[in-house]
Write a protein that holds these residues in place. Structure first.
Motif, PDB file in Angstrom:
ATOM      1  N   VAL A  39       0.840  -1.199   0.000  1.00  0.00           N
ATOM      2  CA  VAL A  39       0.000   0.000   0.000  1.00  0.00           C
ATOM      3  C   VAL A  39       0.874   1.247   0.000  1.00  0.00           C
ATOM      4  CG1 VAL A  39      -1.647   1.342   1.370  1.00  0.00           C
ATOM      5  CG2 VAL A  39      -2.029  -1.090   1.027  1.00  0.00           C
ATOM      6  N   ASN A  40       1.935   1.261   0.793  1.00  0.00           N
ATOM      7  CA  ASN A  40       2.851   2.413   0.791  1.00  0.00           C
ATOM      8  C   ASN A  40       3.521   2.589  -0.569  1.00  0.00           C
ATOM      9  OD1 ASN A  40       2.310   3.135   3.422  1.00  0.00           O
ATOM     10  ND2 ASN A  40       3.993   1.931   4.266  1.00  0.00           N
ATOM     11  N   THR A  41       3.908   1.486  -1.188  1.00  0.00           N
ATOM     12  CA  THR A  41       4.507   1.560  -2.525  1.00  0.00           C
ATOM     13  C   THR A  41       3.498   2.103  -3.531  1.00  0.00           C
ATOM     14  OG1 THR A  41       5.916  -0.332  -1.996  1.00  0.00           O
ATOM     15  CG2 THR A  41       5.683   0.234  -4.319  1.00  0.00           C
ATOM     16  N   ALA A  42       2.252   1.655  -3.429  1.00  0.00           N
ATOM     17  CA  ALA A  42       1.207   2.160  -4.325  1.00  0.00           C
ATOM     18  C   ALA A  42       1.000   3.657  -4.139  1.00  0.00           C
ATOM     19  CB  ALA A  42      -0.099   1.413  -4.086  1.00  0.00           C
ATOM     20  N   ILE A  43       1.088   4.128  -2.905  1.00  0.00           N
ATOM     21  CA  ILE A  43       0.925   5.561  -2.648  1.00  0.00           C
ATOM     22  C   ILE A  43       2.085   6.351  -3.249  1.00  0.00           C
ATOM     23  CG2 ILE A  43       0.900   7.297  -0.802  1.00  0.00           C
ATOM     24  CD1 ILE A  43      -0.689   5.174   0.838  1.00  0.00           C
ATOM     25  N   TYR A  44       3.319   5.876  -3.083  1.00  0.00           N
ATOM     26  CA  TYR A  44       4.472   6.561  -3.666  1.00  0.00           C
ATOM     27  C   TYR A  44       4.393   6.574  -5.191  1.00  0.00           C
ATOM     28  CZ  TYR A  44       6.518   6.280   1.002  1.00  0.00           C
ATOM     29  OH  TYR A  44       6.757   6.392   2.346  1.00  0.00           O
ATOM     30  N   LEU A  45       3.999   5.461  -5.768  1.00  0.00           N
ATOM     31  CA  LEU A  45       3.844   5.411  -7.227  1.00  0.00           C
ATOM     32  C   LEU A  45       2.727   6.332  -7.686  1.00  0.00           C
ATOM     33  CD1 LEU A  45       4.308   1.576  -7.841  1.00  0.00           C
ATOM     34  CD2 LEU A  45       5.860   3.400  -8.554  1.00  0.00           C
ATOM     35  N   SER A  46       1.671   6.440  -6.895  1.00  0.00           N
ATOM     36  CA  SER A  46       0.557   7.324  -7.253  1.00  0.00           C
ATOM     37  C   SER A  46       0.974   8.783  -7.249  1.00  0.00           C
ATOM     38  CB  SER A  46      -0.605   7.113  -6.284  1.00  0.00           C
ATOM     39  OG  SER A  46      -1.075   5.800  -6.377  1.00  0.00           O
ATOM     40  N   VAL A  47       1.786   9.164  -6.270  1.00  0.00           N
ATOM     41  CA  VAL A  47       2.293  10.538  -6.236  1.00  0.00           C
ATOM     42  C   VAL A  47       3.162  10.795  -7.470  1.00  0.00           C
ATOM     43  CG1 VAL A  47       3.811  12.118  -4.968  1.00  0.00           C
ATOM     44  CG2 VAL A  47       2.121  10.755  -3.741  1.00  0.00           C
ATOM     45  N   THR A  48       3.941   9.807  -7.874  1.00  0.00           N
ATOM     46  CA  THR A  48       4.756   9.947  -9.084  1.00  0.00           C
ATOM     47  C   THR A  48       3.879  10.059 -10.318  1.00  0.00           C
ATOM     48  OG1 THR A  48       6.432   8.601  -7.983  1.00  0.00           O
ATOM     49  CG2 THR A  48       6.726   8.988 -10.325  1.00  0.00           C
ATOM     50  N   HIS A  49       2.775   9.282 -10.376  1.00  0.00           N
ATOM     51  CA  HIS A  49       1.811   9.429 -11.482  1.00  0.00           C
ATOM     52  C   HIS A  49       1.329  10.873 -11.563  1.00  0.00           C
ATOM     53  CE1 HIS A  49       0.929   5.403 -13.005  1.00  0.00           C
ATOM     54  NE2 HIS A  49       0.798   4.930 -11.772  1.00  0.00           N
ATOM     55  N   ILE A  50       0.961  11.433 -10.426  1.00  0.00           N
ATOM     56  CA  ILE A  50       0.417  12.794 -10.406  1.00  0.00           C
ATOM     57  C   ILE A  50       1.466  13.809 -10.848  1.00  0.00           C
ATOM     58  CG2 ILE A  50      -0.478  14.605  -8.868  1.00  0.00           C
ATOM     59  CD1 ILE A  50      -1.838  12.311  -7.262  1.00  0.00           C
ATOM     60  N   GLY A  90      -3.099   8.382 -10.677  1.00  0.00           N
ATOM     61  CA  GLY A  90      -2.464   8.696  -9.404  1.00  0.00           C
ATOM     62  C   GLY A  90      -3.467   9.022  -8.314  1.00  0.00           C
ATOM     63  N   GLY A  91      -4.544   9.717  -8.672  1.00  0.00           N
ATOM     64  CA  GLY A  91      -5.576  10.047  -7.689  1.00  0.00           C
ATOM     65  C   GLY A  91      -6.285   8.813  -7.156  1.00  0.00           C
ATOM     66  N   VAL A  92      -6.597   7.883  -8.041  1.00  0.00           N
ATOM     67  CA  VAL A  92      -7.245   6.639  -7.604  1.00  0.00           C
ATOM     68  C   VAL A  92      -6.293   5.829  -6.728  1.00  0.00           C
ATOM     69  CG1 VAL A  92      -8.165   4.423  -8.405  1.00  0.00           C
ATOM     70  CG2 VAL A  92      -8.872   6.525  -9.518  1.00  0.00           C
ATOM     71  N   GLY A  93      -5.040   5.773  -7.118  1.00  0.00           N
ATOM     72  CA  GLY A  93      -4.061   5.042  -6.313  1.00  0.00           C
ATOM     73  C   GLY A  93      -3.821   5.690  -4.962  1.00  0.00           C
ATOM     74  N   TYR A  94      -3.869   7.020  -4.915  1.00  0.00           N
ATOM     75  CA  TYR A  94      -3.626   7.704  -3.648  1.00  0.00           C
ATOM     76  C   TYR A  94      -4.764   7.479  -2.653  1.00  0.00           C
ATOM     77  CZ  TYR A  94      -1.846  11.173  -0.426  1.00  0.00           C
ATOM     78  OH  TYR A  94      -1.352  11.791   0.691  1.00  0.00           O
ATOM     79  N   THR A  95      -5.958   7.221  -3.138  1.00  0.00           N
ATOM     80  CA  THR A  95      -7.077   6.954  -2.226  1.00  0.00           C
ATOM     81  C   THR A  95      -6.897   5.628  -1.490  1.00  0.00           C
ATOM     82  OG1 THR A  95      -8.379   5.977  -4.003  1.00  0.00           O
ATOM     83  CG2 THR A  95      -8.754   8.301  -3.528  1.00  0.00           C
ATOM     84  N   LEU A  96      -5.957   4.803  -1.932  1.00  0.00           N
ATOM     85  CA  LEU A  96      -5.649   3.577  -1.185  1.00  0.00           C
ATOM     86  C   LEU A  96      -5.068   3.893   0.188  1.00  0.00           C
ATOM     87  CD1 LEU A  96      -4.047   1.369  -3.972  1.00  0.00           C
ATOM     88  CD2 LEU A  96      -6.217   0.962  -2.823  1.00  0.00           C
TER      89      LEU A  96
END
Length: 192
Positions: free
Chosen positions: A13-24, A61-67
């Motif tokens: 989940v933390n990795t998904a959040i970091y990747l989501s911020v990079t998407h954004i 990135g927004g959808v991933g950050y909601t995780l």
């Protein structure tokens, strides 16, 4: 005591959040490059590749950050699908950037070539991030879609004829029966 699986889920989940911020961040750079593409008249500037690709990257990135707050199977599945779409779109951005840089280089347009090359590099970065997001989302999807037992061993009801009655919590749950070793099971009835 925290299990190894819980640590793995937290890590994913933390990795998904970091990747989501990079998407954004990559999406914001792509959208901002749209201004340069239009202002300086880069090759095929009217189709708006950086704008729609950047918007998709920001959405992913927004959808991933909601995780970060809640991670449901539907949200993980949506993040996985958007990551796949973002990976294909980033391939298109790379191709567009390379072709536009090549066409603009034949006309001695150095600034346009720089913008197009930057767009191709952003597409390559987004491709790596999108593939990483696909891997993380697929791992999370496997964790969150496993069926869990309806009730623990102490929460079943036994009738006089030694029948265990289980009440499913919803239609999606598959009841799993845990019976003590000394209990002789005659029949199982699942009621709604």
């Amino acid at each position: 005591m925290v299990s190894r699986q819980d640590n793995s889920v937290k890590s994913d989940v933390n990795t998904a959040i970091y990747l989501s911020v990079t998407h954004i961040i990559v999406g914001l750079f792509c959208v901002s490059l749209e201004w340069g593409v239009i202002e300086y008249g880069c090759y095929l500037s009217t189709i708006g590749v950086p704008l729609w690709a950047g918007t998709l990257f920001i959405t992913t990135g927004g959808v991933g950050y909601t995780l970060k707050g809640t991670h449901t199977p539907k949200l993980v599945r949506d993040f996985f699908a958007l990551s796949i779409l973002a990976s294909f779109t980033s391939c298109l951005v790379i191709v567009y950037g390379v072709i536009a840089a090549w066409v603009d280089s034949t006309g001695s347009k150095d600034l346009q070539v720089g913008i197009d090359a930057t767009l191709a590099v952003l597409g390559a970065v987004e491709l790596g991030v999108a593939i990483g997001s696909c891997v993380v989302a697929s791992r999370l999807h496997l964790v969150f879609t496993k069926y869990k037992p309806l009730r623990t061993i102490g929460q079943y009801r036994t009738t006089k004829d030694r029948t265990i009655l289980l009440v499913p919590m919803s239609v999606d749950h598959i009841p799993i029966i845990y019976v003590p070793d000394d209990h002789k099971l005659c029949d199982v009835k699942i009621s709604e």
